[in-house]
Design an enzyme around this catalytic site. Structure first.
Site, short mmCIF file in Angstrom:
data_model
loop_
_atom_site.label_atom_id
_atom_site.label_comp_id
_atom_site.label_asym_id
_atom_site.label_seq_id
_atom_site.Cartn_x
_atom_site.Cartn_y
_atom_site.Cartn_z
N GLY A 78 -9.27 -5.28 3.47
CA GLY A 78 -9.24 -6.27 2.41
C GLY A 78 -9.17 -5.72 1.01
N ALA A 79 -9.17 -4.40 0.86
CA ALA A 79 -9.15 -3.83 -0.49
C ALA A 79 -7.88 -4.21 -1.24
CB ALA A 79 -9.28 -2.31 -0.43
N GLY A 80 -6.74 -4.13 -0.54
CA GLY A 80 -5.48 -4.51 -1.18
C GLY A 80 -5.40 -5.99 -1.47
N ASP A 81 -6.01 -6.79 -0.60
CA ASP A 81 -6.03 -8.24 -0.83
C ASP A 81 -6.86 -8.56 -2.07
OD1 ASP A 81 -4.65 -8.51 1.63
OD2 ASP A 81 -6.56 -8.46 2.70
N ASN A 87 -7.58 -3.27 -9.62
CA ASN A 87 -8.22 -2.03 -9.16
C ASN A 87 -9.73 -2.17 -9.10
OD1 ASN A 87 -5.81 -0.69 -8.89
ND2 ASN A 87 -5.96 0.44 -10.81
N SER A 123 0.85 -1.19 0.00
CA SER A 123 0.00 0.00 0.00
C SER A 123 0.89 1.24 0.00
CB SER A 123 -0.90 0.01 1.24
OG SER A 123 -0.11 0.22 2.41
#
Length: 382
Positions: A239-242, A266, A189
């Site tokens: 969890g967005a990055g996961d 994305n 991130s």
């Protein structure tokens, strides 16, 4: 210990190994529990790969207290408890805190050892620990049995105070630095990227830095590029990055080049922040996305090859059109997601039941909770 998605037995896609523990996530604000949900990077990534019809195997550990039904059975450790994280949304911008929330590891399950990994080869490996369960020797074993290993930097640089508060350490001091030349991709991130020298690391492996609402950047030895974002109404950044990483890997497995696969990442990151905890993806949306990916692959002249060090990083013709088609697919499916979730049973304590999606462009509200207003945070990820 390890399972394979049964619905994909006849799907000739490349195999993926996910390594990281399931967790119990508890979201709190003003001293009260907002939601409890299945957590861990492995749960978010497997959720995305399932949606993209990608076969994979999973190595994850939990304790006897693990309380969520999952499609991929973890290793149950009788002498350990399941890893538990508490996410506090109202403790401010304190030292070692993520800008959107403070994370505390309340319980920690056993680490994943080399003996826990399956005795076979994989095209893609994903080291995605969240609670310190990935050991240097485990990652070393993964690079031996996987043609291309993708690492989430949180698996390497997270440390934990005596009270469980998550803090980050420099990548060089993590004990994993010597393995970077054998890793294909490392994802971080925007905040986590400050704990490594991107200019140095990109000499050995590709670096992907996510910027939340501003998309992501991809750095490699000879260049860099920005990948456009998708509009999202953020409720919970967990969890967005996961999910981004799941979409990114899913795109590569389906034959997309790096820039197009990053777009897919994305997209799934933007879908995830619109719900609390592990997101539920509308089946019609998933089918439209897979159709767009298939069309894109058919019109592409090159693809990612795990056994070839020469990756294609240049944006191919039609990249912007692919971005627009995915954005359009997401837009027309918004109200379908509302209808899908409206049919879910209601209760104030589970993640599926505290979400009240709206189609008016406004942030989604928590219902049946102790709050009168929604959680609105700066986009990020644990």
């Amino acid at each position: 210990m390890v399972t394979t998605n049964p619905q994909n037995q006849n799907n000739p896609v490349q195999s993926v190994l996910i390594v990281g523990n399931y967790c119990h996530d508890v979201l709190l604000q003003r001293g009260s529990v907002v939601a409890e949900t299945l957590g861990g990077a492995a749960s978010f990534i497997s959720n995305v790969l399932n949606g993209l019809s990608v076969s994979f195997q999973l190595t994850s550990k939990v304790g006897l207290d693990f309380k969520y039904p999952v499609s991929y059975d973890p290793i149950v450790v009788p002498t350990s408890k399941t890893t538990v994280f508490h996410a506090y949304f109202d403790l401010g911008f304190s030292e070692n805190a993520h800008q959107d929330r403070v994370l505390k590891r309340v319980e920690a399950c056993d680490p994943i050892n080399t003996s826990d990994l399956p005795d076979k080869r994989f095209d893609f490996g994903m080291a995605v620990g969240v609670g310190g369960e990935i050991l240097p020797e485990t990652l070393a074993k993964m690079v031996e049995i996987c043609d291309a290993v993708f690492v989430d930097i949180q698996a390497l640089i997270r440390a934990f105070e005596k009270n469980g508060t998550v803090r980050l350490v420099g990548l060089k001091e993590s004990g994993f630095y010597h393995l970077l030349p054998r890793v294909k991709f490392i994802k971080a991130s925007e905040e986590e990227a400050l704990f490594m020298d991107v200019e140095e690391v990109r000499k050995w492996c590709c670096v992907v830095v996510t910027h939340g609402k501003d998309g992501c950047e991809v750095f490699w030895k000879d260049g860099e590029m920005k990948i456009g974002p998708f509009v999202a109404n953020q409720v919970d950044p967990t969890g967005a990055g996961d999910s981004f990483l799941g979409g990114f890997i899913g795109g590569l497995v389906h034959g997309l080049v790096v820039p197009d696969a990053a777009l897919l990442g994305n997209l799934f990151g933007s879908l995830t922040v619109a719900q609390i905890g592990l997101p539920k993806f509308d089946l019609r949306l998933l089918q439209r996305v897979k159709d767009e990916v298939q069309r894109r692959k058919l019109h592409s002249t090159c693809s990612f090859e795990t056994r070839d060090d020469k990756l294609s990083f240049s944006k191919p013709p039609g990249h912007e059109e692919f971005h627009a088609s995915l954005a359009s697919t997401k837009l027309v499916s918004t109200c379908s997601i509302q209808e899908c979730q409206r049919d879910q049973p209601r209760s104030p304590r589970t993640v599926e039941q505290v979400i009240c999606p709206q189609c008016n462009g406004q942030p989604k509200m928590l219902v049946n909770s102790v709050f009168d207003e929604p959680i609105q945070t700066v986009q990020g990820r644990p």
